[in-house]
Design a protein around this motif. Structure first.
Motif, PDB file in Angstrom:
ATOM      1  N   VAL A   1       8.293  -0.412  -6.091  1.00  0.00           N
ATOM      2  CA  VAL A   1       7.779   0.523  -7.095  1.00  0.00           C
ATOM      3  C   VAL A   1       8.668   0.484  -8.343  1.00  0.00           C
ATOM      4  O   VAL A   1       8.169   0.527  -9.477  1.00  0.00           O
ATOM      5  CB  VAL A   1       7.698   1.950  -6.518  1.00  0.00           C
ATOM      6  N   LYS A   2       9.962   0.371  -8.142  1.00  0.00           N
ATOM      7  CA  LYS A   2      10.874   0.219  -9.288  1.00  0.00           C
ATOM      8  C   LYS A   2      10.546  -1.041 -10.082  1.00  0.00           C
ATOM      9  O   LYS A   2      10.604  -1.043 -11.319  1.00  0.00           O
ATOM     10  CB  LYS A   2      12.325   0.148  -8.802  1.00  0.00           C
ATOM     11  N   GLN A   3      10.198  -2.110  -9.377  1.00  0.00           N
ATOM     12  CA  GLN A   3       9.831  -3.351 -10.055  1.00  0.00           C
ATOM     13  C   GLN A   3       8.609  -3.149 -10.937  1.00  0.00           C
ATOM     14  O   GLN A   3       8.538  -3.675 -12.050  1.00  0.00           O
ATOM     15  CB  GLN A   3       9.566  -4.449  -9.029  1.00  0.00           C
ATOM     16  N   VAL A   4       7.632  -2.383 -10.445  1.00  0.00           N
ATOM     17  CA  VAL A   4       6.454  -2.080 -11.255  1.00  0.00           C
ATOM     18  C   VAL A   4       6.859  -1.310 -12.505  1.00  0.00           C
ATOM     19  O   VAL A   4       6.467  -1.657 -13.628  1.00  0.00           O
ATOM     20  CB  VAL A   4       5.415  -1.267 -10.446  1.00  0.00           C
ATOM     21  N   ALA A   5       7.664  -0.270 -12.330  1.00  0.00           N
ATOM     22  CA  ALA A   5       8.078   0.563 -13.466  1.00  0.00           C
ATOM     23  C   ALA A   5       8.807  -0.255 -14.527  1.00  0.00           C
ATOM     24  O   ALA A   5       8.550  -0.107 -15.730  1.00  0.00           O
ATOM     25  CB  ALA A   5       8.973   1.704 -12.975  1.00  0.00           C
TER      26      ALA A   5
ATOM     27  N   TYR B   1       3.883   7.802 -19.845  1.00  0.00           N
ATOM     28  CA  TYR B   1       4.648   6.730 -19.200  1.00  0.00           C
ATOM     29  C   TYR B   1       6.148   6.998 -19.301  1.00  0.00           C
ATOM     30  O   TYR B   1       6.921   6.583 -18.433  1.00  0.00           O
ATOM     31  CB  TYR B   1       4.327   5.336 -19.753  1.00  0.00           C
ATOM     32  N   GLY B   2       6.559   7.718 -20.341  1.00  0.00           N
ATOM     33  CA  GLY B   2       7.965   8.109 -20.407  1.00  0.00           C
ATOM     34  C   GLY B   2       8.378   8.871 -19.158  1.00  0.00           C
ATOM     35  O   GLY B   2       9.441   8.632 -18.581  1.00  0.00           O
ATOM     36  N   HIS B   3       7.515   9.794 -18.715  1.00  0.00           N
ATOM     37  CA  HIS B   3       7.819  10.561 -17.495  1.00  0.00           C
ATOM     38  C   HIS B   3       7.824   9.665 -16.268  1.00  0.00           C
ATOM     39  O   HIS B   3       8.756   9.725 -15.446  1.00  0.00           O
ATOM     40  CB  HIS B   3       6.786  11.672 -17.313  1.00  0.00           C
ATOM     41  N   VAL B   4       6.787   8.831 -16.117  1.00  0.00           N
ATOM     42  CA  VAL B   4       6.703   7.957 -14.939  1.00  0.00           C
ATOM     43  C   VAL B   4       7.913   7.033 -14.876  1.00  0.00           C
ATOM     44  O   VAL B   4       8.504   6.824 -13.801  1.00  0.00           O
ATOM     45  CB  VAL B   4       5.399   7.142 -14.953  1.00  0.00           C
TER      46      VAL B   4
ATOM     47  N   ALA C   1       8.679  -3.598 -14.922  1.00  0.00           N
ATOM     48  CA  ALA C   1       7.801  -4.631 -15.481  1.00  0.00           C
ATOM     49  C   ALA C   1       6.861  -4.037 -16.523  1.00  0.00           C
ATOM     50  O   ALA C   1       6.569  -4.670 -17.548  1.00  0.00           O
ATOM     51  CB  ALA C   1       7.007  -5.309 -14.369  1.00  0.00           C
ATOM     52  N   VAL C   2       6.366  -2.821 -16.274  1.00  0.00           N
ATOM     53  CA  VAL C   2       5.527  -2.154 -17.261  1.00  0.00           C
ATOM     54  C   VAL C   2       6.333  -1.884 -18.536  1.00  0.00           C
ATOM     55  O   VAL C   2       5.848  -2.107 -19.647  1.00  0.00           O
ATOM     56  CB  VAL C   2       4.932  -0.845 -16.700  1.00  0.00           C
ATOM     57  N   ALA C   3       7.574  -1.433 -18.369  1.00  0.00           N
ATOM     58  CA  ALA C   3       8.435  -1.188 -19.537  1.00  0.00           C
ATOM     59  C   ALA C   3       8.639  -2.470 -20.334  1.00  0.00           C
ATOM     60  O   ALA C   3       8.599  -2.463 -21.572  1.00  0.00           O
ATOM     61  CB  ALA C   3       9.772  -0.603 -19.097  1.00  0.00           C
ATOM     62  N   ASP C   4       8.845  -3.584 -19.637  1.00  0.00           N
ATOM     63  CA  ASP C   4       8.993  -4.879 -20.321  1.00  0.00           C
ATOM     64  C   ASP C   4       7.728  -5.226 -21.099  1.00  0.00           C
ATOM     65  O   ASP C   4       7.786  -5.671 -22.250  1.00  0.00           O
ATOM     66  CB  ASP C   4       9.273  -5.991 -19.305  1.00  0.00           C
ATOM     67  N   GLY C   5       6.578  -5.037 -20.437  1.00  0.00           N
ATOM     68  CA  GLY C   5       5.311  -5.372 -21.074  1.00  0.00           C
ATOM     69  C   GLY C   5       5.011  -4.525 -22.289  1.00  0.00           C
ATOM     70  O   GLY C   5       4.486  -5.013 -23.304  1.00  0.00           O
ATOM     71  N   ILE C   6       5.335  -3.244 -22.205  1.00  0.00           N
ATOM     72  CA  ILE C   6       5.123  -2.340 -23.331  1.00  0.00           C
ATOM     73  C   ILE C   6       5.973  -2.764 -24.525  1.00  0.00           C
ATOM     74  O   ILE C   6       5.500  -2.846 -25.668  1.00  0.00           O
ATOM     75  CB  ILE C   6       5.436  -0.888 -22.916  1.00  0.00           C
ATOM     76  N   GLN C   7       7.242  -3.071 -24.276  1.00  0.00           N
ATOM     77  CA  GLN C   7       8.126  -3.474 -25.373  1.00  0.00           C
ATOM     78  C   GLN C   7       7.721  -4.834 -25.939  1.00  0.00           C
ATOM     79  O   GLN C   7       7.909  -5.099 -27.134  1.00  0.00           O
ATOM     80  CB  GLN C   7       9.585  -3.510 -24.904  1.00  0.00           C
TER      81      GLN C   7
ATOM     82  N   ARG D   1       0.814  -1.211   0.000  1.00  0.00           N
ATOM     83  CA  ARG D   1       0.000   0.000   0.000  1.00  0.00           C
ATOM     84  C   ARG D   1       0.854   1.270   0.000  1.00  0.00           C
ATOM     85  O   ARG D   1       0.492   2.285  -0.616  1.00  0.00           O
ATOM     86  CB  ARG D   1      -0.938   0.011   1.223  1.00  0.00           C
ATOM     87  N   GLY D   2       1.993   1.249   0.658  1.00  0.00           N
ATOM     88  CA  GLY D   2       2.883   2.412   0.622  1.00  0.00           C
ATOM     89  C   GLY D   2       3.363   2.690  -0.789  1.00  0.00           C
ATOM     90  O   GLY D   2       3.432   3.842  -1.227  1.00  0.00           O
ATOM     91  N   GLY D   3       3.693   1.623  -1.525  1.00  0.00           N
ATOM     92  CA  GLY D   3       4.095   1.779  -2.919  1.00  0.00           C
ATOM     93  C   GLY D   3       2.947   2.240  -3.782  1.00  0.00           C
ATOM     94  O   GLY D   3       3.129   3.012  -4.730  1.00  0.00           O
ATOM     95  N   GLN D   4       1.741   1.777  -3.456  1.00  0.00           N
ATOM     96  CA  GLN D   4       0.555   2.242  -4.169  1.00  0.00           C
ATOM     97  C   GLN D   4       0.393   3.757  -4.014  1.00  0.00           C
ATOM     98  O   GLN D   4       0.054   4.458  -4.971  1.00  0.00           O
ATOM     99  CB  GLN D   4      -0.682   1.519  -3.622  1.00  0.00           C
ATOM    100  N   ASP D   5       0.652   4.248  -2.814  1.00  0.00           N
ATOM    101  CA  ASP D   5       0.582   5.698  -2.597  1.00  0.00           C
ATOM    102  C   ASP D   5       1.604   6.426  -3.468  1.00  0.00           C
ATOM    103  O   ASP D   5       1.327   7.503  -4.013  1.00  0.00           O
ATOM    104  CB  ASP D   5       0.831   6.025  -1.125  1.00  0.00           C
ATOM    105  N   ASP D   6       2.804   5.857  -3.597  1.00  0.00           N
ATOM    106  CA  ASP D   6       3.829   6.456  -4.456  1.00  0.00           C
ATOM    107  C   ASP D   6       3.366   6.482  -5.913  1.00  0.00           C
ATOM    108  O   ASP D   6       3.565   7.473  -6.626  1.00  0.00           O
ATOM    109  CB  ASP D   6       5.139   5.672  -4.357  1.00  0.00           C
ATOM    110  N   TRP D   7       2.772   5.375  -6.351  1.00  0.00           N
ATOM    111  CA  TRP D   7       2.297   5.302  -7.742  1.00  0.00           C
ATOM    112  C   TRP D   7       1.156   6.293  -7.972  1.00  0.00           C
ATOM    113  O   TRP D   7       1.048   6.919  -9.021  1.00  0.00           O
ATOM    114  CB  TRP D   7       1.855   3.875  -8.060  1.00  0.00           C
ATOM    115  N   ASP D   8       0.306   6.444  -6.961  1.00  0.00           N
ATOM    116  CA  ASP D   8      -0.806   7.392  -7.055  1.00  0.00           C
ATOM    117  C   ASP D   8      -0.334   8.834  -7.234  1.00  0.00           C
ATOM    118  O   ASP D   8      -1.104   9.690  -7.689  1.00  0.00           O
ATOM    119  CB  ASP D   8      -1.663   7.330  -5.784  1.00  0.00           C
ATOM    120  N   ALA D   9       0.903   9.106  -6.864  1.00  0.00           N
ATOM    121  CA  ALA D   9       1.427  10.461  -7.040  1.00  0.00           C
ATOM    122  C   ALA D   9       1.424  10.876  -8.509  1.00  0.00           C
ATOM    123  O   ALA D   9       1.493  12.066  -8.823  1.00  0.00           O
ATOM    124  CB  ALA D   9       2.845  10.559  -6.473  1.00  0.00           C
ATOM    125  N   HIS D  10       1.326   9.890  -9.407  1.00  0.00           N
ATOM    126  CA  HIS D  10       1.328  10.171 -10.841  1.00  0.00           C
ATOM    127  C   HIS D  10      -0.079  10.132 -11.436  1.00  0.00           C
ATOM    128  O   HIS D  10      -0.234  10.023 -12.662  1.00  0.00           O
ATOM    129  CB  HIS D  10       2.220   9.164 -11.573  1.00  0.00           C
TER     130      HIS D  10
END
Length: 237
Positions: free
Chosen positions: A209-213, A192-195, A215-221, A88-97
């Motif tokens: 949170v870095k793992q999310v960022a 997403y480039g900014h995030v 993993a999303v980059a992997d999925g996009i590519q 949930r703490g990481g979710q709060d960080d992600w919500d900042a975007h």
């Protein structure tokens, strides 16, 4: 924790934008581009197969070349992403975007959901909540305590005033930031480039949170091979 990049949409729209400014657009050309994208699309995810159309490959390569500076072009490309189990703490960080998602994010509610002895994968084997530690030590705590003449009942992570023991707004006051949170969001390629720049590996974000960022980059590519980390880092946003 698992990250799912569900689908990509709008590649045909983004390519069409390249032909608008200099008035080289025609409706026939637009429909041809849409046909090319449809023919190269593997499945419902929108995944593009680079072996199908050299012409489409050239269009996407040019879109990436021009889009890093003309960032509105890349805003026509949208991704749907689901994250399962971020703390949930990481979710709060992600919500900042959330502004970058155009506020298109819905997460597990701590008001409408009940959490027990749960924590995200990141925190397992790193922390021991007090209740768990007491159990390990064989120390029992009373089911009820009285403080200043008011009765409180035992629940996860502490005690709640007895007359409010079923009040969800009160119960979530004892939830830890290590509880797992699920959420779904949408974001365009430019944003997403900014995030990614802010939350990628090598930055100062929380490790999960870095793992999310990443993993999303992997999925996009995986969906669109041209949309690499180098592209994300190059977008001027």
């Amino acid at each position: 924790m698992t990250v799912y990049v569900n689908k990509v949409r709008g590649i045909d729209d983004a390519i069409v934008t390249m032909f608008m400014s200099k008035r080289s657009w025609t409706r026939e050309k637009e429909m041809h581009i849409r046909d090319l994208v449809q023919q190269a699309t593997v499945d419902y995810t929108g995944k593009i197969d680079p072996s199908v159309s050299p012409e489409l490959n050239d269009h996407i390569a040019k879109l990436c070349k021009w889009g890093v500076n003309h960032i509105t072009m890349l805003r026509f490309v949208d991704f749907s992403i689901t994250v399962e189990g971020l703390h949930r703490g990481g979710q709060d960080d992600w919500d900042a975007h959330a502004k970058r998602f155009d506020n298109r994010i819905i997460r597990t509610s701590t008001r409408l959901s009940t959490f027990a002895d749960e924590m995200s994968d990141f925190y397992k084997d790193k922390i021991i909540p007090t209740d768990t530690a007491l159990g390990i030590l064989g120390i029992t705590t009373p089911d009820t305590i009285v403080h200043d003449g008011v009765s409180y009942v035992r629940t996860h992570n502490g005690y709640i005033r007895e007359d409010m023991k079923d009040d969800k707004d009160v119960k979530r006051g004892l939830y830890m930031l290590s509880i797992p949170s699920n959420f779904i969001f949408k974001i365009d390629l430019t944003e997403y480039g900014h995030v990614f720049k802010e939350r990628r590996e090598g930055g100062t974000a929380n490790p999960e949170v870095k793992q999310v960022a990443e993993a999303v980059a992997d999925g996009i590519q995986n969906l669109v091979p041209w949309f690499t980390r180098d592209l994300l880092m190059s977008i001027k946003n």
